[in-house]
Design an enzyme around this catalytic site. Structure first.
Site, PDB file in Angstrom:
ATOM      1  N   HIS A 501       0.832  -1.200   0.000  1.00 27.04           N
ATOM      2  CA  HIS A 501       0.000   0.000   0.000  1.00 27.04           C
ATOM      3  C   HIS A 501       0.874   1.260   0.000  1.00 27.04           C
ATOM      4  CE1 HIS A 501      -3.614   2.362   1.148  1.00 27.04           C
ATOM      5  NE2 HIS A 501      -2.692   3.157   1.657  1.00 27.04           N
ATOM      6  N   GLU A 502       1.809   1.304   0.913  1.00 30.77           N
ATOM      7  CA  GLU A 502       2.634   2.512   1.011  1.00 30.77           C
ATOM      8  C   GLU A 502       3.497   2.702  -0.237  1.00 30.77           C
ATOM      9  OE1 GLU A 502       1.720   4.577   3.044  1.00 30.77           O
ATOM     10  OE2 GLU A 502       0.730   3.389   4.591  1.00 30.77           O
ATOM     11  N   HIS A 505       1.822   4.692  -2.748  1.00 33.22           N
ATOM     12  CA  HIS A 505       1.961   6.144  -2.579  1.00 33.22           C
ATOM     13  C   HIS A 505       3.307   6.638  -3.107  1.00 33.22           C
ATOM     14  CE1 HIS A 505      -1.728   6.727  -0.454  1.00 33.22           C
ATOM     15  NE2 HIS A 505      -1.411   5.931   0.529  1.00 33.22           N
TER      16      HIS A 505
END
Ligand code: NAG
Ligand code: NAG
Ligand code: ZN
Length: 709
Positions: A501-502, A505
Site C-alpha cells: 500500500h505505502e 503512494h
C-alpha cells in the site's frame, strides 16, 4: 474493521492528521520566496555542516540540527513575508502572470521542501532536542502561513489579476483558482462582520472538536469480569489486565481490548455488555458537543457560499456533492446485500448451533466471523509470518513496481540520513534511464518515532520558468520490527499488504509530473489519493507475487506453497460484504449528519442501522454520535473516501490488469494517463480516459461475489 476507532493505519495512509501535508493544502500556495532563496539557503547550510544530500538534489536536507531547523524556519518566514509584500505592491495596472502568479507558484514549490525539512524531524529524529525544535518550527510556520492566507492586500492583487481573464495554461488556471479559494475560505471576500463570524466559527469548531476528542481520551470507563465471563480469551490477554476486587478482571475500554473481546470471547453476554459500554462512551457529554459542532459547521459553510457543510467539504473532490456520495454508498450497499445475506446466514447457523435460539446481535458479528474463518481457512498467520523476511519482501515489491510501472529502483549510499538504518533510493524511468525522483525508507519502529505507516512528501515535482526542474522526493515511514539483536524480524502478512500500500503512494508521488508543486507529489484530489495504493495492494494476493516475496525463515528457497497462496486470496474476501456494509453504515451516518439540518442522531442511527445491516438493530442505548472521532476531526463528511478509492481501485484492477500479472503496457498507460497528471486535472476525467468509460462500482461487487463462499 471497527469503523468508529479509525485507528487502522492503512486507512490513514499518506495523510494522517498530523502531517504537514495537510497544512500545506492551500497554504503553501501563498508562500513566495525569491527563486534563488532555496538554493542559497541550503548551500550555506551544507557548507557549514558538510551535509551530503541526494545527488543532483541539494534542496532536501534531512539531518539538520535543532539550531539549523530554527534558523531555517526563521528564514522561511522572513523571505515569505518579503515576497508577499512584493506581490502586494505590484501596481494594479501592471499585474501579470509573471509578477503575480508565477512568483507565488515557483516559490511554493521551493518552499515545500524547506518546510518539510524543518517539520518532518518532529516525527522521526532520534534526538529529543531536534524533535522539540522541529515542533516549534512547525508552530511558527503554521502561524505564518495562516496569517498569509488572511492578507487582504495580496488577495486583492490576485483577485484583480484573476478577473482580467488572461489566457494561461489549464494547469495554471487551476492553480489560480486554488490561490483565490485559499483566501475566500478564510472569508476574505466577505464583509468585515461576516469575516469576523467566520473567524469566530472556526475557533468554535476547533474548540468543540478538541473537546469531543478530549472527552474520549479522558474516558476511563471500565468493566469487571470473572474469569468465566472472559472464556475464550488467551492467557496473555488475561495477564495483561489489572486484577480488581473479588479476583475479577478490570477491562478498560481501549479499542484493542474491545476488539479482543468482540472477536474472541465465547460468552455472548460479555460481548454484549462490552459492545454496549463501548458504544455508550461519552454519550451525555459528546452528543451535545457534536450537535453544536455540526451546526457551527453548517453555519460556516453557508457563510462561504455552500448549502451545507458536506458540500463545502466535498468541493474539489471527485465525489463533488453529498447527493452523489449518498447514492454511491447506497448503491454499493444494495449491490452487496445478496452476498451479505448469504454470509450472514452462515453466521446465524453457527450461532444457533452454539447458543440455541438467542437472537443474533451486531455484537456477535466479529466473534462468529472469526469462528467461521477458523473453520473455513487453514491459515496459521504465525507460521505464514515465517515466510516473509524483509530481505525478500522489499526486493520483491521493488520488482513488482518496476515491472508494472516501467521504473528502476537503485539504492543510493553515502547520503545523510537521520537514523543509521534509514536508506535512500533513486527511481529511474527504465525506458529512458532518466532520473525520476528519490525516496527515503525509514522502515523500523523505534522509541520516539511516529507510530503509523505513511508516506510524506519531502519535495514535489515542479518546473520553473527558467527551464529548471525539481524532482520529487518521498519518505516512506513503516513500522516493521527488529529483534533484540537488531535483526529485522520477518513481516506479518498484514505488514506485507501495508508495505505494498505505502509503495503505491511512493510510485504515485514519483510518477506525478505535474509542473506545479501544488498538484504534484501527493497533492492530488483526496478522493483519488488512495486509489494507486489500493490498486497495488491487489498484487500481494496473487500467487506469483507471494512466491516471489516469500521464503521460509530456515530455508529461503522454500516459498509459500500454492495452497496457502490460494487460500490467502479467498480469505481476503471472506465476509467482505458484511464488513463493507458495516463501514458503509458509518459513512452514511457521517454524510447524513453533515448534509442536513437538525438531524436527530438517535433517530438516524435507529433507522440506518437495520436498513444497512440486514435488519440488525443498533446496540441498545449506543450512538456513534458520541464516540466516532473520525466524523469529528480528520474525516468529517469525508469518511466515505476510503471505500470510494477501494471501489474504483477494484474497477481499475479488474478492467485493466485482469489476470494480475504485471502488464508493463497497461502499467505505463496508468502512469501516463493517470499518475503523471497529478492534481492538475480532474481525477474523474483521468480515470475515465484511462478506462475508456466512467468508473463503475460493479467490479468491486463482482470481485467479492466471485471469491466469497
Ligand atoms: C465569495 O467566494 C465564494 C467562493 O468563491 C463565492 O461562492 C461567494 O459568492 C463569494 N461571495 C462574495 C460576497 O463575493
Ligand atoms: C545527524 O547529525 C548529527 C549532528 O547534528 C550527528 O551526530 C548524527 O550522527 C547524524 N545522524 C546520522 C544518522 O548520520
Ligand atoms: Zn494510503
Amino acid at each position: 474493521m471497527t469503523e468508529n476507532d479509525g485507528n487502522d493505519e492503512r486507512k490513514k495512509g499518506s495523510n494522517p492528521k498530523k502531517l504537514k501535508l495537510v497544512t500545506f493544502t492551500g497554504a503553501a500556495g501563498l508562500l513566495g520566496l525569491a527563486v534563488s532563496f532555496a538554493i542559497f539557503a541550503f548551500k550555506s547550510h551544507k557548507e557549514k555542516s558538510k551535509k551530503k544530500g541526494l545527488p543532483g538534489c541539494d534542496t532536501v536536507c534531512v539531518n539538520l540540527s535543532a539550531k539549523e531547523i530554527l534558523e531555517l524556519a526563521d528564514e522561511i518566514i522572513s523571505k515569505s513575508t518579503r515576497i508577499h509584500d512584493t506581490v502586494a505592491l505590484v501596481p494594479l495596472n501592471k499585474l501579470s502572470y509573471e509578477n503575480v502568479v508565477l512568483p507565488l507558484a515557483e516559490l511554493e514549490a521551493r518552499q515545500l521542501s524547506l518546510i518539510q525539512c524543518c517539520v518532518f524531524p518532529k516525527m522521526l529524529s532520534p534526538q529529543d532536542s531536534v524533535r522539540r525544535a522541529s515542533a516549534e518550527a512547525e508552530q511558527n510556520i503554521d502561524a505564518h502561513i495562516l496569517s498569509c492566507r488572511k492578507r487582504e492586500d495580496v488577495y486583492r492583487v490576485i483577485k484583480i489579476y484573476a478577473a482580467k481573464g488572461e489566457s494561461i495554461s489549464p494547469e495554471a488556471k487551476c492553480y489560480l483558482l486554488c490561490l483565490v479559494r485559499d483566501f475566500e475560505q478564510n472569508g476574505l471576500n466577505l464583509t468585515a462582520t461576516k469575516r469576523e463570524e467566520v473567524e469566530r466559527l472556526k475557533s468554535e469548531i476547533d474548540e468543540l472538536s478538541s473537546r469531543y476528542v478530549q472527552n474520549l481520551n479522558e474516558d476511563s470507563s471500565c468493566l469487571f469480569f470473572t474469569e468465566d465471563e472472559l472464556a475464550g480469551l488467551p492467557l496473555e490477554f488475561l495477564q495483561s489486565l489489572e486484577k480488581a476486587r473479588n479476583n475479577e478482571f478490570k477491562l478498560t475500554l481501549e479499542s484493542r481490548n474491545v476488539a479482543a473481546i468482540l472477536e474472541l470471547c465465547k460468552m455472548a453476554k460479555t460481548r454484549k455488555t462490552v459492545a454496549m459500554a463501548y458504544g455508550k462512551r461519552c454519550g451525555d457529554a459528546n452528543i451535545p458537543v457534536l450537535e453544536k459542532l455540526v451546526q457551527s459547521r453548517h453555519r460556516l459553510a453557508r457563510l462561504l457560499g455552500y448549502a451545507h457543510f458536506a458540500d463545502y467539504a466535498l468541493d474539489c473532490r471527485m465525489s463533488k456533492t453529498s447527493t452523489r456520495v449518498i447514492s454511491f454508498l447506497e448503491d454499493i450497499s444494495s449491490g452487496l446485500t445478496d452476498l451479505a445475506t448469504r454470509e450472514f446466514s452462515i453466521l446465524k447457523d453457527l450461532k444457533r448451533k452454539e447458543e440455541g435460539e438467542l437472537p443474533f446481535g451486531i455484537e456477535d458479528l466479529l466473534y462468529y466471523i472469526k469462528r467461521v474463518e477458523e473453520l473455513q481457512f487453514d491459515l496459521d498467520f504465525g507460521d505464514i509470518r515465517q515466510y516473509f523476511p524483509v530481505s525478500l519482501v522489499l526486493p520483491g515489491i521493488f520488482k513488482i513496481c518496476q515491472d508494472l510501472f516501467g521504473i528502476k529502483i537503485e539504492e543510493v549510499t553515502e547520503v545523510d540520513v537521520w537514523y543509521y538504518d534509514v536508506r535512500a533510493f533513486a527511481v529511474f524511468d527504465s525506458g529512458s534511464g532518466k532520473l525520476l525522483g528519490y525516496f527515503y525508507l525509514d522502515m523500523f519502529s523505534r522509541e520516539g518515532k511516529f507510530s503509523h505507516s505513511c508516506v510524506v512528501s519531502l519535495q514535489n515535482n515542479a518546473l520553473f520558468s527558467n527551464g529548471a526542474c525539481q524532482i520529487p522526493v518521498a519518505l516512506l515511514i513503516a513500522q516493521c520490527a527488529k529483534d533484540g539483536g537488531g535483526e529485522a524480524l520477518p513481516l506479518g502478512f498484514s505488514e506485507v499488504v501495508n508495505l505494498f500500500h505505502e509503495f503505491g503512494h511512493v510510485v504515485q508521488h514519483i510518477c506525478n509530473r505535474a509542473s506545479f508543486a501544488r498538484f504534484s507529489g501527493l497533492r492530488v484530489d483526496p478522493d483519488f489519493r488512495e486509489i494507486p495504493s489500493q490498486l497495488l495492494e491487489n498484487w500481494c494476493y496473487e500467487s506469483f507475487t507471494l512466491k516471489l516475496i516469500s521464503g521460509y525463515r530456515q530455508d529461503v528457497t522454500k516459498p509459500l506453497v500454492d495452497e496457502v497462496c490460494k487460500t490467502l486470496k479467498r480469505w481476503r474476501y471472506s465476509f467482505s460484504a458484511l464488513k463493507s456494509l458495516q463501514e458503509i453504515l458509518y459513512c452514511l451516518f457521517d454524510q447524513r449528519i453533515y448534509s442536513d439540518d437538525d438531524v436527530d442522531f438517535h433517530q438516524l442511527i435507529r433507522s440506518l442501522h437495520p436498513k444497512v445491516m440486514l435488519g440488525l438493530p443498533v446496540v441498545e442505548g449506543t450512538n456513534p454520535a458520541s464516540c466516532f472521532p473520525r466524523a469529528v476531526i480528520g474525516s468529517e463528511a469525508t469518511c466515505y473516501s476510503r471505500i470510494w478509492s477501494e471501489v474504483f481501485a477494484a474497477d481499475i484492477f479488474a478492467t485493466k490488469f485482469g489476470d494480475g500479472h504485471p502488464n508493463l503496457y497497461t502499467g505505463l498507460q496508468f502512469r501516463d494517463k493517470v499518475l503523471s497528471h497529478g492534481g492538475g486535472k480532474d481525477a474523474m476525467e483521468l480515470l475515465t480516459s484511462f478506462l475508456g468509460r466512467e468508473p463503475s462500482i460493479q467490479a468491486f461487487i463482482d470481485s467479492r461475489t466471485t471469491y466469497s463462499l
